[in-house]
Write an enzyme that holds these catalytic residues in place. Structure first.
Site, mmCIF file in Angstrom:
data_model
loop_
_atom_site.group_PDB
_atom_site.id
_atom_site.type_symbol
_atom_site.label_atom_id
_atom_site.label_comp_id
_atom_site.label_asym_id
_atom_site.label_seq_id
_atom_site.Cartn_x
_atom_site.Cartn_y
_atom_site.Cartn_z
ATOM 1 N N HIS A 151 0.829 -1.210 0.000
ATOM 2 C CA HIS A 151 0.000 0.000 0.000
ATOM 3 C C HIS A 151 0.860 1.256 0.000
ATOM 4 O O HIS A 151 1.991 1.265 0.483
ATOM 5 C CB HIS A 151 -1.008 -0.003 1.145
ATOM 6 C CG HIS A 151 -0.453 0.320 2.503
ATOM 7 N ND1 HIS A 151 -0.690 -0.462 3.603
ATOM 8 C CD2 HIS A 151 0.282 1.365 2.970
ATOM 9 C CE1 HIS A 151 -0.119 0.061 4.658
ATOM 10 N NE2 HIS A 151 0.487 1.183 4.304
ATOM 11 N N GLU A 156 -4.970 0.512 -0.030
ATOM 12 C CA GLU A 156 -4.733 -0.906 0.198
ATOM 13 C C GLU A 156 -4.872 -1.701 -1.109
ATOM 14 O O GLU A 156 -5.401 -1.181 -2.111
ATOM 15 C CB GLU A 156 -5.738 -1.433 1.226
ATOM 16 C CG GLU A 156 -5.711 -0.722 2.570
ATOM 17 C CD GLU A 156 -4.540 -1.152 3.452
ATOM 18 O OE1 GLU A 156 -3.555 -1.708 2.944
ATOM 19 O OE2 GLU A 156 -4.632 -0.905 4.674
#
Length: 255
Positions: A151, A156
């Site tokens: 990330h 993410e």
């Protein structure tokens, strides 16, 4: 900046800088940022939080205290913030920035842009920050750290390359990785507001600092694999001016 003499054959990859230690890598990043501000005292900097950039910020503060630089005309934008924390909460990223950088040098509080995590309408706050970021024009240098799952910011795995400022749910791996950094909380907030990948890629220049063996897999995937939502940092490969600053441990899997 020249590559370290300790670099392996991988040093032939453009804009990958490898240093023997994490401290030396962070020193080089600090010099990069200082050179940017010296060239343009009104630079716009995108800033990251977490353990990785702490040494970078200490070097910036040292340069200020030595009278070598002023940050009074610099504008900054932070990457992200936990939802539900006030700016004064010790575990907020706003408080981190105050402790590590803003409160130790001559940054103008009116020019340090931070996300407000302590709002009822986090979606509206994301829109406000997105508007402010757009109004400022392009960030001159965006500083990034790298999550063990690839990330960047709190984008993410699964984040799209065209994503913008938004509210996100944090991955279990991120929650575990951030747990040791907590000061007062007993658990990491599960949601955050983050600048998106498209916002990061809009910066004129990107500086990635990744150190330690725990980051080696994410570094390899980011540099060696095709851009993919599975590893958000791999999208940095589509940008024309990205500098990777690594120590030997983080670079171990890319030789």
């Amino acid at each position: 900046m020249a590559l370290s003499s300790q670099t392996t054959a991988l040093a032939q990859i453009p804009r990958v800088h490898i240093f023997p230690t994490a401290g030396e890598a962070a020193d080089a990043v600090a010099e990069h940022l200082l050179a940017t501000v010296k060239r343009n005292p009104k630079s716009v900097l995108g800033l990251a939080t977490g353990q990785t950039p702490r040494h970078v910020y200490a070097k910036l503060v040292h340069a200020f205290r030595e009278g070598k630089i002023s940050f009074c005309d610099v504008e900054t934008f932070n990457l992200d913030e936990y939802c539900g924390l006030t700016a004064s909460h010790p575990d907020s990223f706003a408080a981190f920035m105050q402790r590590e950088l803003f409160g130790l040098a001559d940054f103008d509080p009116r020019k340090t842009n931070l996300i407000n995590g302590d709002v009822q309408d986090v979606v509206a706050e994301a829109r406000r920050y997105a508007t402010r970021l757009k109004e400022s024009g392009a960030v001159d240098v965006q500083l990034l750290g790298l999550g063990t799952n690839g990330h960047i910011g709190f984008n993410e795995p699964g984040s799209a390359s065209d994503s913008h400022v938004r509210v996100v749910d944090l991955a279990d791996e991120t929650l575990s990785a951030n747990q040791p950094s907590l000061i007062e909380l007993t658990s990491v907030p599960e949601r955050a507001i983050t600048i998106g990948i498209a916002d990061i890629l809009h910066a004129r220049e990107i500086v990635m600092l990744a150190t330690g063996s725990a980051k080696a897999g994410a570094v390899r995937r980011s540099l060696r694999e095709a851009p993919s939502t599975d590893c958000p940092a791999s999208f940095l490969g589509t940008h024309q001016a990205v500098h990777w600053y690594l120590d030997n441990a983080a670079a171990a899997e890319i030789g």
